[in-house]
Each structure stands twice: as C-alpha cells, then as structure tokens.
Enzyme design. Structure first.
Site, mmCIF file in Angstrom:
data_model
loop_
_atom_site.group_PDB
_atom_site.id
_atom_site.type_symbol
_atom_site.label_atom_id
_atom_site.label_comp_id
_atom_site.label_asym_id
_atom_site.label_seq_id
_atom_site.Cartn_x
_atom_site.Cartn_y
_atom_site.Cartn_z
ATOM 1 C CG HIS A 1 28.579 0.994 54.495
ATOM 2 N ND1 HIS A 1 28.243 0.728 55.805
ATOM 3 C CD2 HIS A 1 30.019 1.165 54.387
ATOM 4 C CE1 HIS A 1 29.509 0.631 56.441
ATOM 5 N NE2 HIS A 1 30.570 0.959 55.632
ATOM 6 C CG HIS B 1 33.656 -1.169 52.548
ATOM 7 N ND1 HIS B 1 34.106 -2.020 53.444
ATOM 8 C CD2 HIS B 1 33.183 0.203 53.015
ATOM 9 C CE1 HIS B 1 33.950 -1.460 54.839
ATOM 10 N NE2 HIS B 1 33.445 -0.267 54.317
ATOM 11 C CD GLU B 2 32.136 3.012 51.207
ATOM 12 O OE1 GLU B 2 31.046 3.422 51.827
ATOM 13 O OE2 GLU B 2 33.334 3.003 51.992
ATOM 14 C CD GLU C 1 32.764 -1.177 58.471
ATOM 15 O OE1 GLU C 1 33.846 -1.687 57.738
ATOM 16 O OE2 GLU C 1 32.134 0.011 58.307
#
Length: 498
Positions: free
Chosen positions: A268, A264-265, A294
């Site tokens: 980003h 997830h990160e 997001e």
C-alpha cells in the site's frame, strides 16, 4: 463566461480542490494518530476535530464558486490530463453536493466516537457493547446513500465510494467465480496427506518481531524519510506521496502473520509513495481507488512475499531477527499452508481469505437492506463461517468484532479486497512477461525492476484513467479473475502435489 476565461476557471477549480484535499489529508493524520498513539481519553476532542475538518472540506467542494468553476472548466477544450481531472472532480462534486453538511459532520463524529467503543467491545468479547454504534452508523450511511441516489440499492451506492469505476455487478461476479473455483480446490487440498513444514514452534517476542518488521521494510526498499512503522490493533497504511506510514501487529506464537501484514502494508505504502509528487492535491496525484490500491498490497504480499524465490533469501532476515534456523523451503511451506479453520481474515491464507470476504459482503448487504438485525450479527457470522470454512468462532472477538471497518463506517469496502487480489495476479502476470528474469531478481533481493514497472504502469497515472482503462493499459486485457484462478490452481496444486 467566455472561452478565454476557461483556463482561469480550471486553475481556480484546481486551487479550490487542492485546498479540500489538504484538509482531508490533515484529517487522515488525525485518524492515524487516534489509532496509533492518541491517549484513550482524547476521543471527545478528536471526534469534534475530525467533524470540523470534514465539514470544512465539504463546504469547499459544494460551494457555488466551486460549481461555477467546474461548469466552466467542463465547457473548455482541455488537454486529456486536465479533462481527466475535471471528470474526477465532477464525480466527487455530484455526490458531495447531494449530501447535507450536517450529515457529513455527524458521520465523521460518530466514526471517531465508535473507534474506542469497538476496541473495548473487542477486548471484552462483547458485541452488545458495539451494536448500538453499528445501528447508528448504518442509519447514517443509509441516509447518506439515499441523498446521493434514492433509486439505487444502498449497498451499490456505498460500494461506489471505494470503487467508483467498476460496477457492483463486477464485484458480485468476481466473488461468485472465486467461490465456485476455490471451494472445491480448498476441499481437495484438505483431503491430501501433504505434510507441509510448520517450523515456528517457539515464542517470539514483540521486540524481535518489530526488529524483523523493520528489517523487512528496509530489505524491500521502504524509505525511512517518507514513512514510519508502528503497531495498531488492526494493521493499516495511510498517508500521501510524501509521508506514507504503515502499522502491524504481532502474534507471539506465529510470526508468519506479522511478516505478511508488514509486506502487505508496504505494498500500500509503495503505491502511495509512487504517486506523482508534482500532482499532489489533484486527482492526478491520488490513487485510482481501493481495487487498484489493494492490488498493490496483495501483489507484494502474495506474488512476491509468499513466493519461493523471495523467501529463499529473505529467510536469512527471519533467522537473524527471530533466532530461528529454518530453510527457505520451510518458510515457503509455512507461509502458504491452507487453513480453513483460521478464524481471522488478516491472518488467512491466500485461498480461504476470499471466503472471509464473501461472508462480510453478504452480512453487510443484509444489514443495509434491513434483512438482518444488528443484534443477530454474531449468529449470522458464525453460521456463515461454518458454511464456508467449516469452523465456528468461540468468541465475538474472533468473529464479528475482528475488523475495524464498521467502526469507520466503511460499509461497502470489503469486496475491493477480492477485486484487488484478482487484479494483483493480472498485473504480476504482465510484469513477469515484461521483466526478464523477474523470479531470479526476487531470489536475489532485487526489487527495482518490479518497482519501476509498477510505477510506470500504475502509480504514476494517479486517477487519470478509470479502473478498467488502467488495467487494459498495463496488461493489454480487460479486468478479469482468470489470472488469479489459474495462478491459485497452479501454485497450490504444485505445493500440495495434487
């Protein structure tokens, strides 16, 4: 000012704006430091430092010289890219100029002070410790919103800080569509007798999981020279197109959560790193907003990281670093099980995740309107958890204290998580249509084509386009939740053999 002076005004405006951006980015590094490595006793000085930087940035953005340059640039006949820059700066100026510098500095100082108080309250499972700071930040954010637009609902004004180009009504509509579509699907999944694999039955050390996190980032193509991996109480990513850092955390009995947070990160960070370097400091070098940001993290976490194709080869890294002996199919089932009784948002499955967002949205809205007292947040939180997920937290640490956002004063942020998730599905649909054999590439650990597509369609544009304009250019369609709902129904109906 004559027309001949307009290009000079644009250049002067951009120079002033770039300076404000650099100050804001410096404050971001101090914030990263406070959350990751700063000693606990450093807060009094750090709060003053971040307050001073916020004030200095505000001074630049609201100065008479800045406004004069902005007005002259708006009157000029500018190329499309420069006109987009002026549009974005105008919006930021109009909001900043209405807010007193003293309030900007106070909010910055109070959020810095709130961070260690939140950490202590969470560790001690004590909402009452944190509640006074929440009261203070709510009061300050109401005042902030009232300065910007006293005629508009407070929550709507604050939401626009995070998603400036999609109305709150769009977020409300998306959340309503997700609630209507996902609750019956979740109920149906829970009524099946599907016996999905739960292959992680041991204890996995922080060191082994950190090693897996490093391997995962390397596998995905995260450049060491432009980032770093650390741990933090709440996973996050921050930085610029030259330095985009990620953090994660570990559960010694459930490594799936850390795997998801790392991917997830990474999503980003890869968006941040994909922003045009030559435009650093300008709106063309900044992200489009938190909905788009997001969408990148959720696309990599869910559409890549939770896919059967990706996990079929990625499982080798898991086995090597954790000492396990599981199959790609077992990992796929473990990563995609629906757990309505999961209390923690960042560990939630793809479907129930949105119930966590709806809960937070409703509580924030009631807090800001005065319909909910801060002291009553734990009771309201637990009641909504029972209503939406059929489970009640035993502790505030697993309930209303689990997220860091209120310590940051980030009221109005949460809906962008669901907006980003639905946009991720929309973008991935378009990528699958444009990239031949994308599924096979993911199975082979080849990510260049997807990365290049996202850079071409999303990252390289920075904030040149409004959110819906960017979506239409990338997908050919208006922003919509339809792709996510279709994706969720197809994926989980197949997984659970409905």
């Amino acid at each position: 000012m004559s027309a001949d002076d307009s290009p000079d005004a644009y250049d002067s405006l951009l120079e002033r704006y770039e300076r404000a951006t650099y100050i804001g980015d410096a404050a971001g590094v101090l914030s990263w430091d406070q959350e990751v490595v700063m000693p606990e006793g450093g807060t009094p000085a750090r709060s003053k430092q971040t307050s001073a930087l916020s004030g200095a940035r505000h001074d630049i953005l609201t100065s008479d010289e800045f406004e004069a340059d902005l007005n002259a640039a708006e009157d000029a006949d500018l190329p499309d890219e420069q006109a987009a820059v002026v549009r974005e700066i105008r919006r930021e100026f109009d909001r900043a100029a209405k807010v007193p510098k003293s309030l900007v500095e106070r909010i910055s100082e109070e959020t810095s002070n709130a961070l260690p108080i939140w950490k202590e309250a969470k560790a001690e499972d004590d909402w009452e410790t944190f509640a006074p700071q929440v009261e203070t930040l709510l009061e300050l954010k109401r005042e902030y919103a009232n300065h910007i637009d006293p005629e508009t609902d407070t929550y709507e004004v604050l939401f626009a800080d995070y998603e400036p180009w999609l109305d709150l009504s769009v977020a409300e509509d998306v959340l309503e569509q997700l609630r209507d579509a996902l609750i019956p699907l979740i109920d149906e999944l829970n009524e099946t007798d599907a016996d999905l694999a739960t292959p992680f039955d041991g204890t996995y050390s922080d060191d082994d999981q950190f090693s897996l996190a490093e391997s995962t980032l390397e596998y995905l193509g995260y450049p060491e020279e432009h980032g770093r991996l650390d741990t933090a109480p709440h996973p996050f990513s921050s930085g610029t197109q030259f330095d985009a850092r990620v953090t994660t955390r570990f559960d010694n009995e459930d490594p799936v959560g850390s795997i998801g947070s790392v991917i997830h990160e990474f999503g980003h960070a890869t968006y941040t790193l994909g922003l045009p370097r030559e435009a650093y400091g300008t709106p063309l070098g900044q992200n489009r907003g938190l909905t788009v940001h997001e969408s990148q993290s959720r696309l990599w976490e869910n559409h890549v990281g939770r896919s059967a194709s990706f996990l079929s080869s990625y499982v080798d890294l898991v086995n090597d670093d954790l000492g396990t002996d599981i199959s790609g199919r077992e990992l796929y089932e473990a990563a995609n099980q629906v757990y309505p009784d999961n209390l923690i948002r960042v560990e939630a499955d793809e479907l129930t995740y949105h119930m966590h967002i709806i809960l937070r949205f409703e509580i924030e809205r009631d807090l800001l309107s005065g319909d909910l007292d801060v002291a009553d947040v734990p009771e309201a939180w637990n009641a909504k958890m029972e209503e939406y997920l059929g489970v009640t937290p035993d502790t505030d640490a697993e309930g209303c204290l689990q997220d860091i956002h209120w310590a940051h004063g980030s009221f109005g942020y949460f809906p962008t998580y669901s907006l980003g998730s639905v946009l991720a599905a929309q973008l991935f649909d378009a990528a699958e249509s444009d990239i031949d054999g994308l599924d096979a590439q993911l199975a082979d650990g080849e990510f260049d084509a997807l990365h290049e597509w996202l850079t071409e369609e999303v990252h390289q544009h920075g904030a040149r386009y409004t959110t819906n304009e960017l979506v239409k250019r990338a997908t050919g369609e208006e922003f919509s939740a339809d792709a996510f709902i279709d994706y969720a129904d197809a994926k989980f109906s197949d997984l659970y053999d409905l």
